[in-house]
Structure formats: C-alpha cells, structure tokens
Design an enzyme around this catalytic site. Structure first.
Site, short mmCIF file in Angstrom:
data_model
loop_
_atom_site.label_atom_id
_atom_site.label_comp_id
_atom_site.label_asym_id
_atom_site.label_seq_id
_atom_site.Cartn_x
_atom_site.Cartn_y
_atom_site.Cartn_z
N ARG A 227 0.83 -1.20 0.00
CA ARG A 227 0.00 0.00 0.00
C ARG A 227 0.86 1.25 0.00
O ARG A 227 2.08 1.18 0.19
CB ARG A 227 -0.92 0.00 1.22
CG ARG A 227 -2.04 -1.03 1.13
CD ARG A 227 -2.81 -1.14 2.43
NE ARG A 227 -3.98 -2.01 2.27
CZ ARG A 227 -4.62 -2.59 3.29
NH1 ARG A 227 -4.23 -2.38 4.54
NH2 ARG A 227 -5.67 -3.37 3.06
N HIS A 228 0.24 2.39 -0.22
CA HIS A 228 0.94 3.66 -0.22
C HIS A 228 1.68 3.86 1.10
O HIS A 228 1.17 3.51 2.17
CB HIS A 228 -0.06 4.81 -0.44
CG HIS A 228 0.59 6.13 -0.65
ND1 HIS A 228 0.94 6.97 0.38
CD2 HIS A 228 0.94 6.78 -1.80
CE1 HIS A 228 1.49 8.07 -0.10
NE2 HIS A 228 1.49 7.99 -1.42
N GLY A 229 2.90 4.42 1.02
CA GLY A 229 3.71 4.56 2.22
C GLY A 229 3.10 5.40 3.31
O GLY A 229 3.45 5.24 4.49
N ALA A 230 2.19 6.31 2.96
CA ALA A 230 1.51 7.13 3.95
C ALA A 230 0.04 6.77 4.10
O ALA A 230 -0.70 7.45 4.81
CB ALA A 230 1.65 8.62 3.59
N LEU A 231 -0.39 5.72 3.40
CA LEU A 231 -1.78 5.26 3.45
C LEU A 231 -2.76 6.38 3.12
O LEU A 231 -3.82 6.52 3.74
CB LEU A 231 -2.10 4.66 4.83
CG LEU A 231 -1.29 3.43 5.22
CD1 LEU A 231 -1.67 2.97 6.64
CD2 LEU A 231 -1.49 2.29 4.23
#
Length: 397
Positions: A227-231
């Site tokens: 998932r995206h590193g910063a969600l």
C-alpha cells in the site's frame, strides 16, 4: 549520432562496486573519456566476476571505460596518478573517508597540481559528522536510513529492498553533482570539490513514509506492505491474478470511476462510502478485498489490457527474466543483447539519459584489467614502451 555533451571531458575513476561506477558509467555514456583505475587484482566487483552472477553487473556499470591497473600504495603508482590528475577534468572516488588523504592523494594535493580539477567523492555518511568513519554498504545504508524498517508487511519482520537502492540513488546524485560542477567551472572558472552521502541521497526516497510519521498520529504502522507509504491513496496495492499479481493505483476519483466501470461495479461510483479517496481510505481493507475479488479470476494480461484501455494506472508484476527480454526496451535501444568478449552473450542497458532522442550507449564493452595501459600512458604521459614494460615488471601497472 550527434556529438555527445561531455565529449572531451577526461575522468579518472577510482570507484568500486555500484555507487561510484554507476555515476562514471553515466559520464562515459554522455561522451566523457573515463579511465577506470583499479588496484592490482581489480576492484571488488571485478574480483567477484569469478562468480557468473557478478559478470553482468560489472559489464553493465563499466562499459565505455578505459582500464588501467595502478598500485597506489607504491611511490611510482602515486606519481603516475598525480601526473594523470594534471591532465584530467574530474577525479571520482568512493573510498572510506580519509583513505585518499592517507595515500597523499587527497583533494588538496590534487587541486594544487590542477586547479581546474573537480574532485568528487561519495561515502556512506559524508566527510563530516559523528558517523563519518562508519563502514557503509547498501545493506547498512538501507538499515540506517529506515528503508529496511519501512519495507515489508506490518505483521512481519522488516526486509531490505530488493534492489541496491542506496547505492544507485547516491550514484545518480554523484553524477548530478559532477555535471553541475562542470557547468559551474564553465561559467565561473571555479572547480569545486563535491561529495555525496549515501545516507542523505536515500532520505528523499522515503518522502511518503516520513510524511505519515510527521503527522504525529498514534499507532502509525512502520510498514505498509504494497500500500501507499503514507496510506493516503486507495486503491493502491498489488492484487492477485490467475497467473500472478498486478499493481493498480487510483490517483484520483476519476480513476476510481473508470476502475468501477471496468469491474462492472458501477453501483460503487456514487456510493458515499467509496465515491471519494477520503472515504475509501476509511475502509481500505474492504476496497482492497473488492478489487482483489475481481482480479483474482482474470489473467494479468486481461486485467492490464482492460484497465489501460480505460485509463487506469496499472502494471503486471513481472519477473526479471521478463524484464530482460522486454520488447519496449529493445525497440528503444535501451537494452541490447551483445556478445561481450569476456562474459559472453548478455543484455546491456544504455544510459537512461537521452539527448536529442538518442539512446546514450557506450561504444565499447568493459575492458579486461589494465587492457588500455599502453594507449593511456603513451598518449597522456608520453611514456615509452620500455618504461611501460618496466612498470609492469615492478607490479606498478
């Protein structure tokens, strides 16, 4: 081919392994004359070529360079380097901090001989600060910069990134520092000393992960898997297919509407729980389950073709054998299978930097150790054949 932009620039390359050699490969591909200077027996990566797995990396990173073996621990070897430095535009090294000074070949000495010499270096932590003398390789830099801790899944131990990301990030920055210094010298006559820290070069790659930590919110996961590193983007994940996996990214709500249409789930387009990114983030696992339920029954190609036609960013997760035979890279001239004189038939990449639409490719393969000594020493230092043979017998070259 047009005249390469760095044509006429002479570079003394004392680098080893990945970091420095990638920077000097980019210089060679842009037209510079790069003289790779190695110790007796060769630099570490060349020594590893007894193992076939190291032959391709060495050939990739050292194409287009002249080869000179030089014992810098000998007085005559140091003398030769000093003479070469008088003729060079750039010297590049990635030894541990202080090694060149101990040899009597540091920036101050070399620039006194040649004020126009750009002295470039790369190390793990830089030439100052409390960490400056720590040993540094890609693995330790990934650990120290937080890359390892940010990689993997939250319920599993951290793992290193598969590629040598810190090495190549610093190599790219080293190339940028050198070419910037060359431009500066051209404009103001000043030849700068430049350095790149692997730690500092790696930091920016963690922007998304750092952004999440900076929020100060409680219970922030150290790792977010695929998932995206910063969600903060959903869907953004790798999903199962019948024959592997596919990566799908929905950067904005228009992408979501197109994805829903492709999945035959138009009911979700106006659903308040899914219609915008903020609402989807609140139910990220549910969204991933919905997308995964669709992809798992289709092949990677079917999903890819359908989503690309719809304008949704996606790509199949490919293995490296697929990448090495990629027709797009072949057609652009970015990757070419060649018969290397030492290592046999292998795929060698061009520089990613293109000038006037042309692939920047070194014209010669990597050289055997010391293969160009006669040409270099005769041309640059006016040495006779007898002098060169005497140095060879002494083990200096």
């Amino acid at each position: 081919m047009s005249k390469p932009p760095l044509s006429g620039i002479v570079v003394l390359d004392l680098t080893q392994i990945f970091n420095g050699p990638y920077a000097t490969f980019l210089l060679a591909a842009a037209g510079a004359t790069v003289i790779k200077i190695e110790p007796p027996g060769g630099e570490h990566l060349r020594k590893r070529t007894v193992n076939k797995a190291s032959q391709l990396p060495y050939a990739m990173l050292n194409a287009g360079k002249k080869s000179l073996m030089l014992d810098l621990k000998s007085s005559k070897g140091k003398e030769i380097l000093l003479e070469l430095a008088k003729k060079a535009d750039v010297l590049v090294e990635n030894f541990a901090v202080g090694v060149m000074d101990k040899l009597g070949l540091g920036a101050e000495v070399l620039k006194a001989l040649n004020p126009r010499l750009i002295y470039a270096s790369s190390s793990g932590y830089g030439k100052t600060g409390p960490y400056q003398h720590y040993p540094a390789m890609d693995l330790t830099m990934q650990a120290m910069t937080g890359i390892i801790n940010a990689t993997g899944f939250q319920d599993s131990p951290p793992v290193k990134a598969g590629p040598a990301v810190s090495d190549f990030l610093s190599g790219i920055h080293l190339y940028g520092a050198i070419t910037t210094a060359l431009l500066g010298r051209e404009r103001n006559g000043q030849a700068d000393e430049v350095e790149v820290s692997m730690m500092e070069a790696s930091y920016f790659a963690l922007s998304s992960n750092l952004g999440m930590v900076f929020t100060g919110e409680p219970n922030i996961p150290a790792r977010t898997g695929n998932r995206h590193g910063a969600l903060i983007v959903c869907p953004y994940n790798v999903y199962p297919a019948k024959d592997g996996f596919i990566a799908i990214i929905v950067n904005h709500d228009e992408h979501w509407r197109k994805l829903c249409t492709a999945m035959n789930r138009c009911d979700l387009i106006e659903d308040a729980g899914y219609k915008n990114n903020a609402s989807r983030i609140q139910r990220i696992q549910t969204v991933d389950d919905l997308v995964g339920a669709w992809t798992q029954n289709l092949s990677r190609k079917t999903i890819f073709d359908q989503l690309i036609e719809s304008g949704v960013p996606c790509a199949p997760v490919r293995d490296l054998n697929e990448v090495m035979h990629d027709p797009h890279l072949q057609e652009r001239g970015s990757l070419t299978w060649v018969d290397h004189p030492e290592y046999g038939h292998m795929p060698l990449p061009a520089s990613p930097l293109r000038f006037n639409g042309e692939a920047s490719r070194p014209q010669t393969p990597s050289s055997p150790l010391g293969a160009d000594k006669e040409e270099l020493l005769q041309t640059l230092l006016n040495m006779s054949v007898a002098e060169i043979q005497a140095l060879e017998k002494q083990g200096v070259i």
